[in-house]
Design a protein around this motif. Structure first.
Motif, PDB file in Angstrom:
ATOM      1  N   ALA A  94      21.587   8.371  29.821  1.00 49.24           N
ATOM      2  CA  ALA A  94      22.307   7.004  29.664  1.00 49.24           C
ATOM      3  C   ALA A  94      23.494   6.869  29.006  1.00 49.24           C
ATOM      4  O   ALA A  94      24.472   6.549  29.524  1.00 49.24           O
ATOM      5  CB  ALA A  94      21.274   5.836  29.493  1.00 49.24           C
ATOM      6  N   SER A 141      13.470   8.284  36.120  1.00 51.37           N
ATOM      7  CA  SER A 141      13.257   9.693  35.870  1.00 51.37           C
ATOM      8  C   SER A 141      11.784  10.095  36.145  1.00 51.37           C
ATOM      9  O   SER A 141      10.815   9.256  36.000  1.00 51.37           O
ATOM     10  CB  SER A 141      13.616  10.143  34.637  1.00 51.37           C
ATOM     11  N   THR A 173      16.638   2.866  33.605  1.00 53.31           N
ATOM     12  CA  THR A 173      16.664   4.227  34.101  1.00 53.31           C
ATOM     13  C   THR A 173      15.455   4.614  34.735  1.00 53.31           C
ATOM     14  O   THR A 173      14.305   3.867  34.791  1.00 53.31           O
ATOM     15  CB  THR A 173      16.507   5.245  33.035  1.00 53.31           C
ATOM     16  N   PRO A 192      15.953   9.955  29.051  1.00 53.11           N
ATOM     17  CA  PRO A 192      16.695   8.986  29.689  1.00 53.11           C
ATOM     18  C   PRO A 192      17.692   8.384  28.883  1.00 53.11           C
ATOM     19  O   PRO A 192      18.778   7.936  29.234  1.00 53.11           O
ATOM     20  CB  PRO A 192      15.835   8.010  30.233  1.00 53.11           C
ATOM     21  N   SER A 226      26.022   9.076  30.656  1.00 52.29           N
ATOM     22  CA  SER A 226      26.647   8.255  31.981  1.00 52.29           C
ATOM     23  C   SER A 226      27.341   7.200  31.568  1.00 52.29           C
ATOM     24  O   SER A 226      28.271   7.012  32.371  1.00 52.29           O
ATOM     25  CB  SER A 226      25.427   7.729  32.771  1.00 52.29           C
ATOM     26  N   VAL A 284      18.164  11.705  35.863  1.00 55.11           N
ATOM     27  CA  VAL A 284      17.979  10.380  35.482  1.00 55.11           C
ATOM     28  C   VAL A 284      18.831   9.426  36.413  1.00 55.11           C
ATOM     29  O   VAL A 284      20.117   9.763  36.268  1.00 55.11           O
ATOM     30  CB  VAL A 284      18.256   9.980  33.968  1.00 55.11           C
ATOM     31  N   ASP A 285      18.433   8.454  36.887  1.00 52.48           N
ATOM     32  CA  ASP A 285      19.050   7.606  37.657  1.00 52.48           C
ATOM     33  C   ASP A 285      19.595   6.272  36.570  1.00 52.48           C
ATOM     34  O   ASP A 285      18.447   5.689  35.991  1.00 52.48           O
ATOM     35  CB  ASP A 285      18.440   6.746  38.638  1.00 52.48           C
ATOM     36  N   VAL A 286      20.664   5.885  36.312  1.00 61.72           N
ATOM     37  CA  VAL A 286      20.987   4.823  35.330  1.00 61.72           C
ATOM     38  C   VAL A 286      21.418   3.662  36.182  1.00 61.72           C
ATOM     39  O   VAL A 286      22.671   3.971  37.002  1.00 61.72           O
ATOM     40  CB  VAL A 286      21.994   5.567  34.410  1.00 61.72           C
TER      41      VAL A 286
END
Length: 113
Positions: A31, A88, A86, A27, A34, A100-102
């Motif tokens: 990140a 994930s 994050t 992550p 991102s 991965v959501d950031v």
């Protein structure tokens, strides 16, 4: 029957407390990419030796599959900090079991972290 129940009670705590994988690097790296893509910061501006990733939560969501939430703080060489959260999924054999959501923390109110 009592012996079976006693054996299950002894084994069940071991099953419930399986160790979650340590996967902060996946992550963290996503990140950084991102943040660069969003124009927020650039890897060349970061002092990576100061980067801090703290696991906030790890929930078992399947057989050897964990949803993990990290609080990651990046430090630019200029002194500016950028904080993200994050989300994930990881397993004991692979940290990149999902994307991965950031989420960029725009403002933090109170607390000691």
């Amino acid at each position: 029957m009592k012996r079976l129940l006693a054996a299950l009670l002894l084994v069940s705590p071991m099953l419930c407390f399986a160790k979650a994988p340590t996967c902060s690097s996946w992550p963290t790296n996503i990140a950084i990419a991102s943040l660069k893509n969003a124009g927020i910061t650039d890897p060349t501006k970061l002092d990576e030796s100061k980067t801090k990733a703290m696991l906030l939560a790890s929930e078992k969501v399947g057989t050897d599959l964990y949803r993990q939430i990290y609080d990651i703080t990046f430090y630019e060489k200029s002194g500016v900090t950028v904080q993200v959260i994050t989300n994930s999924e990881a397993s004991s054999s692979e940290c990149s079991m999902s994307g991965v959501d950031v989420y960029v923390v725009a403002r933090k109110i109170g607390g000691s972290l």
